[in-house]
Write a protein that holds these residues in place. Structure first.
Motif, PDB file in Angstrom:
ATOM      1  N   VAL A 131       0.843  -1.201   0.000  1.00  0.00           N
ATOM      2  CA  VAL A 131       0.000   0.000   0.000  1.00  0.00           C
ATOM      3  C   VAL A 131       0.876   1.248   0.000  1.00  0.00           C
ATOM      4  O   VAL A 131       0.601   2.212  -0.725  1.00  0.00           O
ATOM      5  N   ILE A 132       1.955   1.239   0.780  1.00  0.00           N
ATOM      6  CA  ILE A 132       2.879   2.379   0.820  1.00  0.00           C
ATOM      7  C   ILE A 132       3.491   2.615  -0.560  1.00  0.00           C
ATOM      8  O   ILE A 132       3.601   3.757  -1.012  1.00  0.00           O
ATOM      9  N   GLN A 133       3.865   1.553  -1.248  1.00  0.00           N
ATOM     10  CA  GLN A 133       4.415   1.695  -2.596  1.00  0.00           C
ATOM     11  C   GLN A 133       3.392   2.297  -3.553  1.00  0.00           C
ATOM     12  O   GLN A 133       3.730   3.142  -4.387  1.00  0.00           O
ATOM     13  N   GLU A 134       2.139   1.872  -3.442  1.00  0.00           N
ATOM     14  CA  GLU A 134       1.083   2.428  -4.296  1.00  0.00           C
ATOM     15  C   GLU A 134       0.868   3.915  -4.001  1.00  0.00           C
ATOM     16  O   GLU A 134       0.695   4.720  -4.912  1.00  0.00           O
ATOM     17  N   VAL A 135       0.868   4.276  -2.719  1.00  0.00           N
ATOM     18  CA  VAL A 135       0.685   5.681  -2.339  1.00  0.00           C
ATOM     19  C   VAL A 135       1.826   6.534  -2.894  1.00  0.00           C
ATOM     20  O   VAL A 135       1.603   7.608  -3.451  1.00  0.00           O
ATOM     21  N   CYS A 136       3.067   6.051  -2.759  1.00  0.00           N
ATOM     22  CA  CYS A 136       4.221   6.817  -3.249  1.00  0.00           C
ATOM     23  C   CYS A 136       4.233   6.920  -4.772  1.00  0.00           C
ATOM     24  O   CYS A 136       4.786   7.873  -5.317  1.00  0.00           O
ATOM     25  N   SER A 137       3.601   5.977  -5.463  1.00  0.00           N
ATOM     26  CA  SER A 137       3.547   6.071  -6.922  1.00  0.00           C
ATOM     27  C   SER A 137       2.599   7.179  -7.386  1.00  0.00           C
ATOM     28  O   SER A 137       2.635   7.576  -8.543  1.00  0.00           O
ATOM     29  N   CYS A 138       1.780   7.688  -6.477  1.00  0.00           N
ATOM     30  CA  CYS A 138       0.833   8.766  -6.809  1.00  0.00           C
ATOM     31  C   CYS A 138       1.420  10.142  -6.559  1.00  0.00           C
ATOM     32  O   CYS A 138       0.722  11.136  -6.681  1.00  0.00           O
ATOM     33  N   PHE A 139       2.682  10.212  -6.212  1.00  0.00           N
ATOM     34  CA  PHE A 139       3.295  11.479  -5.798  1.00  0.00           C
ATOM     35  C   PHE A 139       3.132  12.594  -6.820  1.00  0.00           C
ATOM     36  O   PHE A 139       2.568  13.632  -6.544  1.00  0.00           O
ATOM     37  N   SER A 140       3.612  12.407  -8.047  1.00  0.00           N
ATOM     38  CA  SER A 140       3.589  13.506  -9.017  1.00  0.00           C
ATOM     39  C   SER A 140       2.197  13.843  -9.537  1.00  0.00           C
ATOM     40  O   SER A 140       1.890  15.016  -9.710  1.00  0.00           O
TER      41      SER A 140
END
Length: 153
Positions: A131-140
């Motif tokens: 879930v953390i990886q998915e959240v960080c992929s939404c950064f930009s």
């Protein structure tokens, strides 16, 4: 309220049908219409994506409510300054410049906070690595939303 409007020179009983362009303007700022398909697609992509989507949606909701005082201020004071009995366009321009400056600054700060917090402090929301990886992929893609939302108020 009707009596107060009539005393200020407004016709409180005037009803007008919006033009096609006015309807397009309303649809352009209607966030919920844009989020509904996004939610549908996120829910069809798996549990981790849905969890990440919920985290980002809640952060987005927390960031966008900060613009409501600016919206209320403009809706309360601008009509009287532009169209009221005591019309004063220089003061309306000064208020507009102040609201845009505050909105742009606030939007930039909230955009930074709304995108940095989930990536820098992801354990606040979840301990699941996927879930953390998915959240960080939404950064930009997430960064511009709060500033744009505040400017459209």
């Amino acid at each position: 309220m009707i009596e107060a409007l009539n005393k200020k020179g407004y016709n409180a009983f005037a009803i007008s049908i919006p033009s096609f362009n006015e309807l397009l303007n309303v649809l352009a700022i209607a966030d919920s219409f844009l989020l509904s398909p996004l939610i549908y697609f996120a829910t069809s992509m798996g549990t981790h994506v849905v969890a990440a989507h919920q985290i980002m949606l809640q952060i987005c909701g927390m960031c966008t409510v900060w613009g409501e005082p600016l919206s209320q201020t403009s809706q309360s004071f601008m009509p009287e300054l532009i169209y009221g009995v005591n019309r004063y366009l220089p003061k309306a321009r000064m208020l507009l410049e102040s609201l845009v400056t505050i909105g742009a600054t606030l939007g930039l700060v909230l955009g930074i906070i709304g995108t940095a917090v989930p990536c820098l402090f992801p354990n606040i929301f979840t301990h699941d690595i996927k879930v953390i990886q998915e959240v960080c992929s939404c950064f930009s893609p997430t960064f511009p939303f709060p500033p744009l939302h505040l400017l459209l108020q």
